[in-house]
Motif scaffolding. Structure first.
Motif, PDB file in Angstrom:
ATOM      1  N   THR A   1     -12.416  63.121  82.188  1.00  0.00           N
ATOM      2  CA  THR A   1     -12.748  63.831  80.958  1.00  0.00           C
ATOM      3  C   THR A   1     -12.235  63.085  79.741  1.00  0.00           C
ATOM      4  OG1 THR A   1     -12.647  65.958  82.126  1.00  0.00           O
ATOM      5  CG2 THR A   1     -12.491  66.025  79.733  1.00  0.00           C
ATOM      6  N   LEU A   2     -11.026  62.529  79.836  1.00  0.00           N
ATOM      7  CA  LEU A   2     -10.405  61.854  78.693  1.00  0.00           C
ATOM      8  C   LEU A   2     -11.166  60.605  78.280  1.00  0.00           C
ATOM      9  CD1 LEU A   2      -7.818  61.804  76.821  1.00  0.00           C
ATOM     10  CD2 LEU A   2      -6.897  60.165  78.471  1.00  0.00           C
ATOM     11  N   ILE A   3     -11.516  59.768  79.268  1.00  0.00           N
ATOM     12  CA  ILE A   3     -12.120  58.469  78.926  1.00  0.00           C
ATOM     13  C   ILE A   3     -13.633  58.464  79.090  1.00  0.00           C
ATOM     14  CG2 ILE A   3     -10.005  57.286  79.566  1.00  0.00           C
ATOM     15  CD1 ILE A   3     -11.327  56.379  82.135  1.00  0.00           C
ATOM     16  N   GLY A   4     -14.196  59.520  79.681  1.00  0.00           N
ATOM     17  CA  GLY A   4     -15.634  59.558  79.888  1.00  0.00           C
ATOM     18  C   GLY A   4     -16.388  60.290  78.802  1.00  0.00           C
ATOM     19  N   ARG A   5     -15.730  61.175  78.086  1.00  0.00           N
ATOM     20  CA  ARG A   5     -16.371  61.912  76.985  1.00  0.00           C
ATOM     21  C   ARG A   5     -16.128  61.128  75.695  1.00  0.00           C
ATOM     22  NH1 ARG A   5     -15.338  68.373  76.087  1.00  0.00           N
ATOM     23  NH2 ARG A   5     -16.329  68.591  74.036  1.00  0.00           N
ATOM     24  N   PRO A   6     -17.163  60.636  75.041  1.00  0.00           N
ATOM     25  CA  PRO A   6     -16.980  59.720  73.889  1.00  0.00           C
ATOM     26  C   PRO A   6     -16.048  60.250  72.801  1.00  0.00           C
ATOM     27  CG  PRO A   6     -19.274  59.749  74.575  1.00  0.00           C
ATOM     28  CD  PRO A   6     -18.594  60.826  75.365  1.00  0.00           C
ATOM     29  N   SER A   7     -16.174  61.529  72.435  1.00  0.00           N
ATOM     30  CA  SER A   7     -15.316  62.052  71.367  1.00  0.00           C
ATOM     31  C   SER A   7     -13.853  62.071  71.801  1.00  0.00           C
ATOM     32  CB  SER A   7     -15.769  63.460  70.979  1.00  0.00           C
ATOM     33  OG  SER A   7     -15.699  64.345  72.099  1.00  0.00           O
ATOM     34  N   PHE A   8     -13.594  62.466  73.036  1.00  0.00           N
ATOM     35  CA  PHE A   8     -12.232  62.461  73.552  1.00  0.00           C
ATOM     36  C   PHE A   8     -11.696  61.038  73.651  1.00  0.00           C
ATOM     37  CE2 PHE A   8     -12.357  66.781  75.974  1.00  0.00           C
ATOM     38  CZ  PHE A   8     -12.243  67.433  74.764  1.00  0.00           C
ATOM     39  N   ARG A   9     -12.534  60.115  74.065  1.00  0.00           N
ATOM     40  CA  ARG A   9     -12.119  58.720  74.225  1.00  0.00           C
ATOM     41  C   ARG A   9     -11.648  58.144  72.886  1.00  0.00           C
ATOM     42  NH1 ARG A   9     -14.476  54.880  78.186  1.00  0.00           N
ATOM     43  NH2 ARG A   9     -14.100  52.734  77.537  1.00  0.00           N
ATOM     44  N   ARG A  10     -12.441  58.375  71.835  1.00  0.00           N
ATOM     45  CA  ARG A  10     -12.055  57.867  70.507  1.00  0.00           C
ATOM     46  C   ARG A  10     -10.758  58.511  70.027  1.00  0.00           C
ATOM     47  NH1 ARG A  10     -17.698  58.487  69.757  1.00  0.00           N
ATOM     48  NH2 ARG A  10     -17.359  60.514  68.762  1.00  0.00           N
ATOM     49  N   ARG A  11     -10.646  59.822  70.212  1.00  0.00           N
ATOM     50  CA  ARG A  11      -9.428  60.510  69.778  1.00  0.00           C
ATOM     51  C   ARG A  11      -8.215  60.046  70.579  1.00  0.00           C
ATOM     52  NH1 ARG A  11     -10.815  66.687  70.196  1.00  0.00           N
ATOM     53  NH2 ARG A  11      -8.559  66.830  69.767  1.00  0.00           N
ATOM     54  N   ALA A  12      -8.400  59.833  71.870  1.00  0.00           N
ATOM     55  CA  ALA A  12      -7.281  59.383  72.705  1.00  0.00           C
ATOM     56  C   ALA A  12      -6.783  58.019  72.272  1.00  0.00           C
ATOM     57  CB  ALA A  12      -7.708  59.355  74.176  1.00  0.00           C
ATOM     58  N   LEU A  13      -7.706  57.099  72.005  1.00  0.00           N
ATOM     59  CA  LEU A  13      -7.303  55.767  71.553  1.00  0.00           C
ATOM     60  C   LEU A  13      -6.524  55.851  70.242  1.00  0.00           C
ATOM     61  CD1 LEU A  13     -10.580  53.773  72.352  1.00  0.00           C
ATOM     62  CD2 LEU A  13      -8.328  53.444  73.429  1.00  0.00           C
ATOM     63  N   LYS A  14      -6.982  56.697  69.330  1.00  0.00           N
ATOM     64  CA  LYS A  14      -6.296  56.844  68.051  1.00  0.00           C
ATOM     65  C   LYS A  14      -4.898  57.436  68.239  1.00  0.00           C
ATOM     66  CE  LYS A  14      -6.910  58.569  63.323  1.00  0.00           C
ATOM     67  NZ  LYS A  14      -5.490  58.875  63.182  1.00  0.00           N
ATOM     68  N   VAL A  15      -4.789  58.483  69.081  1.00  0.00           N
ATOM     69  CA  VAL A  15      -3.486  59.113  69.313  1.00  0.00           C
ATOM     70  C   VAL A  15      -2.516  58.117  69.920  1.00  0.00           C
ATOM     71  CG1 VAL A  15      -2.280  60.823  70.709  1.00  0.00           C
ATOM     72  CG2 VAL A  15      -4.350  61.474  69.468  1.00  0.00           C
ATOM     73  N   ILE A  16      -2.966  57.350  70.900  1.00  0.00           N
ATOM     74  CA  ILE A  16      -2.080  56.388  71.579  1.00  0.00           C
ATOM     75  C   ILE A  16      -1.615  55.316  70.596  1.00  0.00           C
ATOM     76  CG2 ILE A  16      -1.951  54.647  73.382  1.00  0.00           C
ATOM     77  CD1 ILE A  16      -4.050  56.342  74.930  1.00  0.00           C
ATOM     78  N   VAL A  17      -2.552  54.736  69.862  1.00  0.00           N
ATOM     79  CA  VAL A  17      -2.190  53.666  68.925  1.00  0.00           C
ATOM     80  C   VAL A  17      -1.299  54.206  67.810  1.00  0.00           C
ATOM     81  CG1 VAL A  17      -3.099  52.013  67.258  1.00  0.00           C
ATOM     82  CG2 VAL A  17      -4.240  52.314  69.460  1.00  0.00           C
ATOM     83  N   ASP A  18      -1.632  55.384  67.294  1.00  0.00           N
ATOM     84  CA  ASP A  18      -0.804  55.973  66.228  1.00  0.00           C
ATOM     85  C   ASP A  18       0.614  56.242  66.709  1.00  0.00           C
ATOM     86  OD1 ASP A  18      -2.930  55.847  64.531  1.00  0.00           O
ATOM     87  OD2 ASP A  18      -3.379  58.006  64.560  1.00  0.00           O
ATOM     88  N   THR A  19       0.751  56.696  67.937  1.00  0.00           N
ATOM     89  CA  THR A  19       2.084  56.964  68.480  1.00  0.00           C
ATOM     90  C   THR A  19       2.893  55.682  68.596  1.00  0.00           C
ATOM     91  OG1 THR A  19       1.239  58.851  69.743  1.00  0.00           O
ATOM     92  CG2 THR A  19       3.357  57.953  70.417  1.00  0.00           C
ATOM     93  N   VAL A  20       2.281  54.652  69.149  1.00  0.00           N
ATOM     94  CA  VAL A  20       2.975  53.372  69.316  1.00  0.00           C
ATOM     95  C   VAL A  20       3.397  52.802  67.968  1.00  0.00           C
ATOM     96  CG1 VAL A  20       2.712  50.983  70.095  1.00  0.00           C
ATOM     97  CG2 VAL A  20       1.866  52.851  71.518  1.00  0.00           C
ATOM     98  N   VAL A  21       2.503  52.869  66.977  1.00  0.00           N
ATOM     99  CA  VAL A  21       2.803  52.304  65.655  1.00  0.00           C
ATOM    100  C   VAL A  21       3.827  53.161  64.923  1.00  0.00           C
ATOM    101  CG1 VAL A  21       1.826  51.753  63.400  1.00  0.00           C
ATOM    102  CG2 VAL A  21       0.569  51.145  65.488  1.00  0.00           C
TER     103      VAL A  21
END
Length: 535
Positions: A211-231
């Motif tokens: 669900t996380l990486i297969g649904r396009p809207s979730f995928r984009r949001r997940a990438l943003k959350v991960i990168v924002d957290t790391v930064v």
């Protein structure tokens, strides 16, 4: 009409007044005395011998024939393990703030930086896996950072779980205490990695990953959350730990990780945890994952998991074979070998095993007066017993000597480093021989054993008494004179932790405690025994 010629009424009134006055004076004296003189507490049976609280002299168990077809309840044993409480207040010099979600976090100007050390076989990466859900993990992390034992902290902060149809199945939970302890470390500070996992507590959920990486809207949001957290937290990088995925999901995950690699700043690292025996599985695209990742964690444990029959957690031959098959597919400089530090308890009345920390295993051995010993074929320690109900229990676990054998072999093969799963569950003796510069040359410091980080409670009630302080244990090891491998081990004295005896719980009785002042001292008192039923 009020005349009493006999004078009897006058005498009765005077007598009643005298009795009432006497009672009033006595009551006043009693109250005044109670205010200035401490109350006498009842004598409690607080005497306890070491044998009562810590077990009898060790004996060697005989391995029975294990039966798996019985279905009798083991609720009592599971309840005993689950009911163990923790007393960490005396260990907390600095209170740890609660976990926070990403939207609650502010930007950090100075937290941790990406690792700058150049790690070579002579200077391997030493990583420790940290989890929020066990206070012992925090205590172990603090001790190991203060003793300069870790290069990397891999923190299980990203939980991939189903949260509703329109909710992003990714929850970030960060513990500020990790940053505080990390700031106490000498330069260079260890790197902190955000680990994403689909673990649920009862297994792994591949559907949540889909669900996380297969649904396009979730995928984009997940990438943003991960990168924002790391930064925002200036983390060293990301660790992906998605397990039990079907082979059809690998192309989708590879695509997601390429996008994550491109979205992360160049100085941030991306790593991935893969099963220990994946090298022999040609359907698993290990080479493709290695091309994306800076490092691959080979989780070289769980040879026998809770759903299997009893057996070693990571026998030495199985462990070495996994490394060899992995090295045929990816270069050694990409590989960090995961070393397990935990155990399993199987019974012939349960369908699956119970996971144990090293301390749990030692406490069981002490309770049953057993001497755990290393199986000569598997080079993993084990012990077993039959209880009074003829229930057979078998325990296999991993400890410092098993880690010594595994780390020595892995480093001789030129891998980039080792990762300890997990902080808080490990044999503390491991850190007598392992630190961020690698493994020392002599296994002798592992002879002395410490039990771990928990406090043991026995009995019930609100009145506490410490009946045993931590004691060191001892193990006798057989070491090969040429290879320095540990080929035999017997625990001759099990270590113990703080043992707290609880008192005061009695049927039809009430215990009251009073705060005797602003200094925080408490005086427990049993005031009364109530005879009425149902109290």
């Amino acid at each position: 009409m009020f005349l009493d010629p006999t004078g009897r009424r006058r005498r009765n009134v005077r007598l009643g007044a005298w009795v009432l006055g006497t009672i009033t004076i006595a009551a006043g004296i009693f109250v005044f005395t109670g205010l200035i003189i401490p109350p006498l507490l009842p004598v409690l049976p607080l005497r306890q011998t070491a044998a009562d609280s810590l077990g009898r002299a060790p004996r060697v168990g005989i391995r029975p024939q294990f039966q798996r077809d019985q279905k009798i309840s083991v609720a009592a044993e599971r309840e005993r393990i689950a009911a163990r409480e923790k007393l960490f207040e005396q260990l907390k010099q600095h209170p740890a703030p609660p976990a926070r979600r990403l939207e609650q976090m502010g930007s950090r100007r100075s937290a941790t930086t990406a690792p700058t050390r150049r790690h070579a076989p002579s200077d391997p990466i030493v990583a420790g896996f940290y989890v929020n859900w066990d206070d012992n993990s925090r205590v172990s992390l603090k001790e190991n950072l203060l003793h300069n034992n870790l290069d990397w902290i891999v923190a299980e902060w990203g939980l991939v779980r189903k949260r509703g149809r329109d909710s992003l199945p990714l929850l970030i939970q960060v513990k500020d205490s990790v940053f505080y302890y990390q700031s106490l470390e000498r330069d260079p500070q260890p790197g902190i990695f955000l680990m994403l996992t689909n673990a649920t507590g009862d297994g792994f959920d591949p559907g949540a990953v889909r669900t996380l990486i297969g649904r396009p809207s979730f995928r984009r949001r997940a990438l943003k959350v991960i990168v924002d957290t790391v930064v925002a937290l200036n983390l060293a990088g990301v660790t992906i730990d998605f397990e039990e995925l079907p082979s059809t999901m690998h192309p989708m995950l590879l695509s997601f990780m390429r996008e994550l690699r491109a979205a992360l700043p160049k100085e941030k690292l991306i790593t991935q945890a893969v099963p220990g025996d994946v090298g022999g599985d040609r359907s698993f695209p290990l080479e493709a994952y290695a091309a994306i990742n800076d490092r691959i964690f080979l989780m070289d444990y769980d040879e026998n998991d809770p759903s299997d029959d009893p057996g070693p957690i990571a026998s030495q031959h199985w462990f070495e074979n996994n490394i060899e098959t992995a090295l045929r597919r990816i270069p050694a400089r990409k590989l960090i070998v995961g070393v397990g530090q935990y155990g399993y308890q199987w019974t012939d009345t349960a369908e699956s095993a119970t996971e144990l920390t090293f301390q749990d295993a030692m406490q069981l051995a002490r309770d049953e007066s057993l001497q755990p010993s290393m199986d000569h074929a598997a080079l993993n320690p084990t012990f077993n017993w039959d209880d009074k109900d003829s229930v057979t229990t078998i325990v296999w676990y991993l400890d410092a000597p098993t880690a010594w054998n595994e780390i020595r072999y892995a480093l001789r093969r030129g891998v980039a480093g080792v990762g300890i799963w997990r902080l808080g569950a490990e044999d503390p003796s491991l850190w007598n021989v392992l630190h961020r510069d690698g493994l020392i040359a002599d296994p002798a410091p592992m002879d002395t054993m410490r039990i771990g980080y928990d406090v043991s409670f026995i009995g019930t009630g609100e009145i506490l008494r410490m009946v045993a302080e931590p004691t060191l244990g001892e193990r006798t090891m057989t070491v090969d004179s040429v290879t320095k491998a540990v080929t035999g081990e017997v625990v001759t004295q099990t270590p113990s932790t703080y043992v707290i005896r609880r008192y005061g719980r009695r049927k039809h009785a009430v215990a009251f405690t009073f705060d005797d002042g602003p200094d925080g001292k408490w005086t427990p008192m049993i005031l009364d025994t109530l005879e009425s039923r149902g109290v």
